[in-house]
Each structure stands twice: as structure tokens, then as C-alpha cells.
Motif scaffolding. Structure first.
Motif, PDB file in Angstrom:
ATOM      1  N   UNK A 101      43.898  51.975  40.366  1.00 37.05           N
ATOM      2  CA  UNK A 101      43.638  50.660  39.775  1.00 37.05           C
ATOM      3  C   UNK A 101      42.163  50.424  39.509  1.00 37.05           C
ATOM      4  N   UNK A 102      41.335  51.459  39.701  1.00 38.67           N
ATOM      5  CA  UNK A 102      39.900  51.288  39.504  1.00 38.67           C
ATOM      6  C   UNK A 102      39.543  50.853  38.095  1.00 38.67           C
ATOM      7  N   UNK A 103      40.175  51.461  37.095  1.00 34.63           N
ATOM      8  CA  UNK A 103      39.881  51.088  35.716  1.00 34.63           C
ATOM      9  C   UNK A 103      40.240  49.649  35.424  1.00 34.63           C
ATOM     10  N   UNK A 104      41.411  49.205  35.906  1.00 37.36           N
ATOM     11  CA  UNK A 104      41.835  47.822  35.703  1.00 37.36           C
ATOM     12  C   UNK A 104      40.894  46.862  36.416  1.00 37.36           C
ATOM     13  N   UNK A 105      40.511  47.197  37.644  1.00 42.04           N
ATOM     14  CA  UNK A 105      39.586  46.342  38.386  1.00 42.04           C
ATOM     15  C   UNK A 105      38.223  46.269  37.699  1.00 42.04           C
ATOM     16  N   UNK A 106      37.822  47.367  37.071  1.00 50.93           N
ATOM     17  CA  UNK A 106      36.560  47.352  36.341  1.00 50.93           C
ATOM     18  C   UNK A 106      36.607  46.338  35.199  1.00 50.93           C
ATOM     19  N   UNK A 107      37.712  46.316  34.465  1.00 45.28           N
ATOM     20  CA  UNK A 107      37.871  45.333  33.380  1.00 45.28           C
ATOM     21  C   UNK A 107      37.811  43.915  33.944  1.00 45.28           C
ATOM     22  N   UNK A 108      38.523  43.679  35.043  1.00 44.29           N
ATOM     23  CA  UNK A 108      38.573  42.341  35.631  1.00 44.29           C
ATOM     24  C   UNK A 108      37.189  41.902  36.086  1.00 44.29           C
ATOM     25  N   UNK A 109      36.479  42.768  36.795  1.00 42.44           N
ATOM     26  CA  UNK A 109      35.157  42.404  37.316  1.00 42.44           C
ATOM     27  C   UNK A 109      34.133  42.255  36.192  1.00 42.44           C
ATOM     28  N   UNK A 110      34.143  43.162  35.222  1.00 42.46           N
ATOM     29  CA  UNK A 110      33.148  43.102  34.156  1.00 42.46           C
ATOM     30  C   UNK A 110      33.341  41.860  33.299  1.00 42.46           C
ATOM     31  N   UNK A 111      34.591  41.594  32.891  1.00 38.81           N
ATOM     32  CA  UNK A 111      34.836  40.420  32.072  1.00 38.81           C
ATOM     33  C   UNK A 111      34.637  39.135  32.870  1.00 38.81           C
ATOM     34  N   UNK A 112      34.916  39.176  34.167  1.00 37.92           N
ATOM     35  CA  UNK A 112      34.631  38.014  35.010  1.00 37.92           C
ATOM     36  C   UNK A 112      33.141  37.738  35.103  1.00 37.92           C
TER      37      UNK A 112
ATOM     38  N   UNK B  21      37.190  32.360  24.663  1.00 36.13           N
ATOM     39  CA  UNK B  21      38.572  32.590  24.238  1.00 36.13           C
ATOM     40  C   UNK B  21      38.951  34.058  24.160  1.00 36.13           C
ATOM     41  N   UNK B  22      38.011  34.969  24.461  1.00 32.59           N
ATOM     42  CA  UNK B  22      38.360  36.392  24.477  1.00 32.59           C
ATOM     43  C   UNK B  22      37.985  37.069  25.797  1.00 32.59           C
ATOM     44  N   UNK B  23      36.711  37.065  26.155  1.00 31.06           N
ATOM     45  CA  UNK B  23      36.294  37.725  27.391  1.00 31.06           C
ATOM     46  C   UNK B  23      36.932  37.065  28.613  1.00 31.06           C
ATOM     47  N   UNK B  24      36.930  35.737  28.652  1.00 29.29           N
ATOM     48  CA  UNK B  24      37.462  35.036  29.822  1.00 29.29           C
ATOM     49  C   UNK B  24      38.972  35.242  29.993  1.00 29.29           C
ATOM     50  N   UNK B  25      39.805  35.049  28.945  1.00 29.64           N
ATOM     51  CA  UNK B  25      41.238  35.340  29.140  1.00 29.64           C
ATOM     52  C   UNK B  25      41.513  36.805  29.450  1.00 29.64           C
ATOM     53  N   UNK B  26      40.697  37.716  28.926  1.00 29.53           N
ATOM     54  CA  UNK B  26      40.872  39.131  29.257  1.00 29.53           C
ATOM     55  C   UNK B  26      40.648  39.350  30.748  1.00 29.53           C
ATOM     56  N   UNK B  27      39.781  38.560  31.349  1.00 27.89           N
ATOM     57  CA  UNK B  27      39.489  38.659  32.778  1.00 27.89           C
ATOM     58  C   UNK B  27      40.695  38.328  33.643  1.00 27.89           C
ATOM     59  N   UNK B  28      41.412  37.265  33.309  1.00 28.03           N
ATOM     60  CA  UNK B  28      42.476  36.819  34.214  1.00 28.03           C
ATOM     61  C   UNK B  28      43.892  37.095  33.718  1.00 28.03           C
ATOM     62  N   UNK B  29      44.066  37.448  32.434  1.00 29.89           N
ATOM     63  CA  UNK B  29      45.430  37.666  31.936  1.00 29.89           C
ATOM     64  C   UNK B  29      45.575  38.903  31.075  1.00 29.89           C
ATOM     65  N   UNK B  30      44.479  39.602  30.789  1.00 28.43           N
ATOM     66  CA  UNK B  30      44.502  40.802  29.945  1.00 28.43           C
ATOM     67  C   UNK B  30      45.081  40.517  28.563  1.00 28.43           C
TER      68      UNK B  30
END
Length: 518
Positions: free
Chosen positions: A26-37, A129-138
Motif C-alpha cells: 500500500x506504499x504507493x497508495x499512501x504516497x498519493x494520499x500523503x502527497x495530495x494531503x 476540486x482536484x488535488x483535495x478530493x484525490x487525497x480523500x476519495x481518489x
């Protein structure tokens, strides 16, 4: 007398498996979540950079709903029956009116100045409307599947953090250990330990509060057990839920400014964040006035519901302890309040989470390469490509989207969708490139070099298309633009340095061999 270790070796060994595989899978997914957050911490500032027409000064005083907003709604509705409208009022970080209107024949969304002058379409989703929703809902909204995936990954992050503390028993020694001289590979493991120890309280807090925010969606039975009103009652109290059907009897909408004044009196001060009007022109109309949370940690916006015809208060009740606690923890996660130093701390600590995850993946890759020799297996190549794509590739995609935002013509059809296509196109291309090159090691150097070039291109394109180059933006007081450009230039410098260092011959014994002597 032999000293007994505080943590048993058997427990540390047992924790190694969940720690390793939670990170690898899940490292790749967590990277997306943390970076976009991390980017979302400064979402309004990035919006100003991506939406040049909104680079305005915030109004000095409160905006009159009756003089600025209602005439704008009348013009946009053009005689159609309006079902309802919503307006977010300007503030320091977002100096424009954001209006959403639902009427017969379709909806209207747009932004306007504080005096009610409609601005041209922004032509972009921006960070909010793009980076933030990608953070919590992909951006996977059907059935809340994206939120479910993010919640599962967040729980895995908590497992990784707790197991990591158990594995690295020498936590205080690791805090003061970071070796970079002549041992590039060994420094990766030290970086993993250092970021894990230094930002551990933040990572635990941000993971836990992230779960708290979405737990009503993914675990409604738990909310039902804690909250007597059930999940529906929970949300009604949290957002001031109120509803009544249209009566079908015409009646004029009462002035809104007195309602705003009454809401502020009930709050004991504060600013209005947004106003929602339902069934305007009908005798059953009602108005919800919500407080801005810029001056408080909690996301409790204390909604006050008024009768739209008489102006009488229909609903205003303090939150119960369960909802109040959830709103407070949500505010700790989202950091919507005005505190610049704390916001920068969130941003940097969020990026430290990216460093923690990325360095952990690199440690695993180096360990497996040592175990399998020069010829890497398919599993190693998949993780190597994924690691490159979700670290440097994600940065490339973000920078490419920002460059496209400044390069595309303002009147280009479906401009916002074109930017999104550029983001995912570059991201997919970076993954394919990493997969094709992973047999001999991921293409870190070439992709970091490309990221450096894109970061400089973003700053140059912004200056060419708007005239707001960094020095000009600073002189004009456009601190949001100056800040984004400065971070972009810093990103270019860091990725250039990384590309240079990655091009040098590796020294030292490698992560695994060094770890045996640590």
C-alpha cells in the motif's frame, strides 16, 4: 546482571511482517494520499495560482448579501424558477464569491467579485476540486469506494507506524542518526528511521483523525452505537440538517443581511462562511447561515436556519459531545484555521510522511535486490516501477497539470478535463517508463531531471501568461502566487540536486549490509 530488553526480540520479529508488507503493498497508495494531503494544506493558494482571474484583494468589510449576491442571483436565473442557491463568501485566502445556483433548465456555477460582478469561467478544477478530493476519495465516488480504499490504507498506515515503533526499539538513538557521507544507500535507511521518529506524533495524529472524519461513512454501525440519533441524526447535527418541502404558495424572500446579523449575535461574533437558500420565492423558503471556521480549530460551523419569509430562527442548537469531538478532530486534520506557521508545519510534516514511505520502499527494494542478486524477479520489478511512479511520477504528473494550466488557451473547450487528462496521461507514462526500465533499476535520475525542468517551466509559463513572475507578485502583494512560485523553484532545485546525486557512482555497502552493522 543481564539487562532484559524492554521489547522482546520475538515481538519485534512478529511485527516485521505487517510493517514490511503494509508498506510494500500500500506504499504507493499512501504516497498519493500523503502527497495530495500536503498540497491540500495550501489548496486556496494553489487555486489562486491556477485561477489568475481570482487573484484579487480580499474585501475589507463584510459582503452584503442583499446588495451584492441577490442581484447576481436574479441576473443568473433570468426569470426561471430557482430551486435554491448557495454562496461561499470571500475571505483572506479565497477573496471571491463562489456561487452555485439550481434553477429550471440547469445549474449555474461560477465565481464573482465581492461586489457581485461575475468573473469569467476559471476553466480548471484547481487544487480544491482536484488535488483535495484525490487525497480523500481518489475521485472514485460511486458507492464511496474511494473513501473505503483510503480508510483501509489509513488503517494500514497506523499498523505500519505502531509496528515500526516496536521494530526500531532504539527509537531515541535513531533520532540522532543520519549518515550521508560516502554512504548514499545507508542514508536511505537512516532517513526512513529519522522521519519515522521525528514526525511520529504528527503521523499518528493525522492518520487517526483521518479515520475519524470518514468513520461515519465506512462504519455507520459504530456511529449508531455512540450516537443516539443514528447516522442521519449525526449528520443533521453536524451540518445543521433541516428540510421542508415547497409549499407552492408564492411569498417574497425576506432580507438576508438581518439574518446574517442575527446569526453573528447567536455565535457571539465570528464571520459568515457560506449561506444556502432553499425554495426562494415560496412561503416554505428557508435560509441556512453557517459560520466560517477560520478562527477556530473545530469544523463546527454552528449553522443557524431561518424562515425565509419571516426571518425567524427555525433551528440553532449546540452540538452534542460525540459530534463536537468529531468536528474538533476533523479540524485538527484539515487545518482550515488561520495559523500560517502551523500550516507550514503541517505541509512539511506531510511531506515527511512521503519521505518515510518512499525511503521505506527503497529499503525494501535494496534488500530484495541483494537477496536475488543482479537479476531481479518480476515482483521486484513491479514494486520498483510502482515506487518510481508513485514518488517522482506523481510529482511529474502534478507539475505537468500545473504547466498545462498555464499553457492551455483560456477559452479551450473542456479545459478543466484537458488538465486532468494531462495529469493522468503523464502519470501513466511515468509508470510505463519506470516499468520498462526497472530491470536495471528504476529511472530515478531521468524522471527527477524531468521534474526539475517542469517546475521551472511552471514558473516561466505563469510569468509569461499573467505577468505575475515571482518578483512582480511579491511587489503587488500577491503572496499566494509568490509562495507557489517559490515552492516550485525550490522543487526544481531539490530535484536537480537529486538527479545529480543519482548520477554519481554508488558508494558504501548498501542498505542491507549496512543495516547488519547498525
Amino acid at each position: 546482571m543481564k539487562k532484559t530488553p524492554f521489547i522482546k526480540p520475538a515481538l519485534r520479529l512478529a511485527m516485521l511482517w505487517p510493517h514490511t508488507w503494509a508498506g510494500v503493498t500500500l506504499g504507493g497508495l499512501l504516497m498519493v494520499i500523503f502527497f495530495m494531503g500536503s498540497l491540500s494544506v495550501f489548496a486556496p493558494e494553489i487555486d489562486r495560482w491556477m485561477m489568475p482571474s481570482t487573484r484579487l484583494e480580499a474585501p475589507e468589510g463584510p459582503v452584503s448579501l442583499d446588495q451584492a449576491v441577490r442581484p447576481l442571483v436574479d441576473r443568473l436565473s433570468a426569470g426561471r424558477t430557482v430551486q435554491g442557491w448557495f454562496v461561499r463568501l470571500p475571505e483572506e485566502r479565497n477573496p471571491v464569491l463562489t456561487l452555485r445556483l439550481r434553477a429550471e433548465g440547469g445549474a449555474v456555477n461560477g465565481v464573482a467579485t465581492a461586489d457581485g460582478t461575475m468573473l469569467p469561467p476559471v476553466g480548471t478544477l484547481g487544487a480544491s476540486s482536484f488535488f483535495y478530493p484525490l487525497h480523500y476519495s481518489l475521485h472514485l465516488r460511486v458507492g464511496f469506494i474511494g473513501i473505503w480504499i483510503v480508510s483501509f490504507a489509513t488503517v494500514a498506515m497506523l499498523v505500519g507506524l505502531i509496528s515500526g515503533v516496536i521494530i526500531h526499539a532504539r527509537i531515541f538513538k535513531d533520532f540522532f542518526t543520519f549518515r550521508t557521507w560516502g554512504q548514499t544507500r545507508r542514508s536511505v535507511l537512516d532517513l526512513h528511521n529519522l522521519t519515522g521518529v521525528l514526525a511520529l506524533p504528527f503521523h499518528l495524529m493525522i492518520s487517526f483523525t483521518g479515520i475519524v472524519i470518514i468513520v461515519p461513512i465506512v462504519l455507520p454501525s459504530g456511529v449508531n452505537a455512540l450516537y443516539g440519533g443514528g447516522i442521519e441524526g449525526f449528520y443533521n447535527d453536524a451540518i445543521g440538517g433541516f428540510d421542508r418541502p415547497r409549499a407552492g404558495v408564492a411569498a417574497p424572500l425576506a432580507p438576508l443581511d438581518p439574518m446574517v446579523a442575527e446569526a453573528r449575535r447567536l455565535w457571539g461574533g465570528g464571520k459568515v462562511g457560506y449561506v444556502q437558500v432553499l425554495h426562494p420565492g415560496d412561503s416554505a423558503a428557508y435560509v441556512r447561515v453557517s459560520r466560517s471556521t477560520e478562527d477556530r480549530i473545530s469544523l463546527n460551523n454552528e449553522p443557524v436556519v431561518f424562515d425565509g419569509v419571516t426571518g425567524a430562527v427555525l433551528k440553532h442548537a449546540p452540538l452534542g459531545p460525540v459530534v463536537a469531538a468529531q468536528r474538533l478532530l476533523s479540524g485538527l486534520h484539515i487545518v482550515a484555521f488561520h495559523h500560517w506557521s502551523l500550516r507550514w508545519l503541517y505541509f512539511l510534516l506531510g511531506l515527511s510522511g512521503c519521505a518515510l514511505i518512499g525511503s521505506g520502499l527503497l529499503c525494501w527494494l535494496e534488500k530484495r535486490r541483494a537477496a536475488h542478486g543482479v537479476r531481479a524477479g518480476v515482483g521486484w520489478r513491479v514494486v520498483a516501477a510502482m515506487s518510481c511512479a508513485t514518488t517522482v511520477g506523481l510529482l511529474l504528473a502534478t507539475l505537468a497539470m500545473m504547466a498545462a494550466n498555464r499553457a492551455l488557451p483560456a477559452d479551450a473547450p473542456s479545459r478543466a478535463l484537458l488538465e486532468v487528462a494531462v495529469f493522468f496521461g503523464v502519470w501513466i507514462a511515468s509508470a510505463i517508463h519506470a516499468g520498462a526500465r526497472s530491470a536495471g533499476g528504476p529511472p530515478w535520475r531521468s524522471q527527477t531531471g524531468a521534474a526539475a525542468g517542469l517546475a521551472v517551466a511552471c514558473v516561466a509559463l505563469n510569468g509569461l501568461t499573467t505577468g505575475d513572475h515571482p518578483l512582480q507578485a511579491l511587489a503587488d502583494g500577491k503572496m499566494a502566487v509568490f509562495g507557489v512560485d517559490s515552492v516550485l523553484l525550490l522543487t526544481a532545485a531539490l530535484t536537480s540536486a537529486a538527479a545529480f546525486l543519482l548520477g554519481r557512482p554508488a558508494k558504501g555497502r548498501g542498505v542491507v549490509e549496512e543495516a547488519k552493522h547498525a
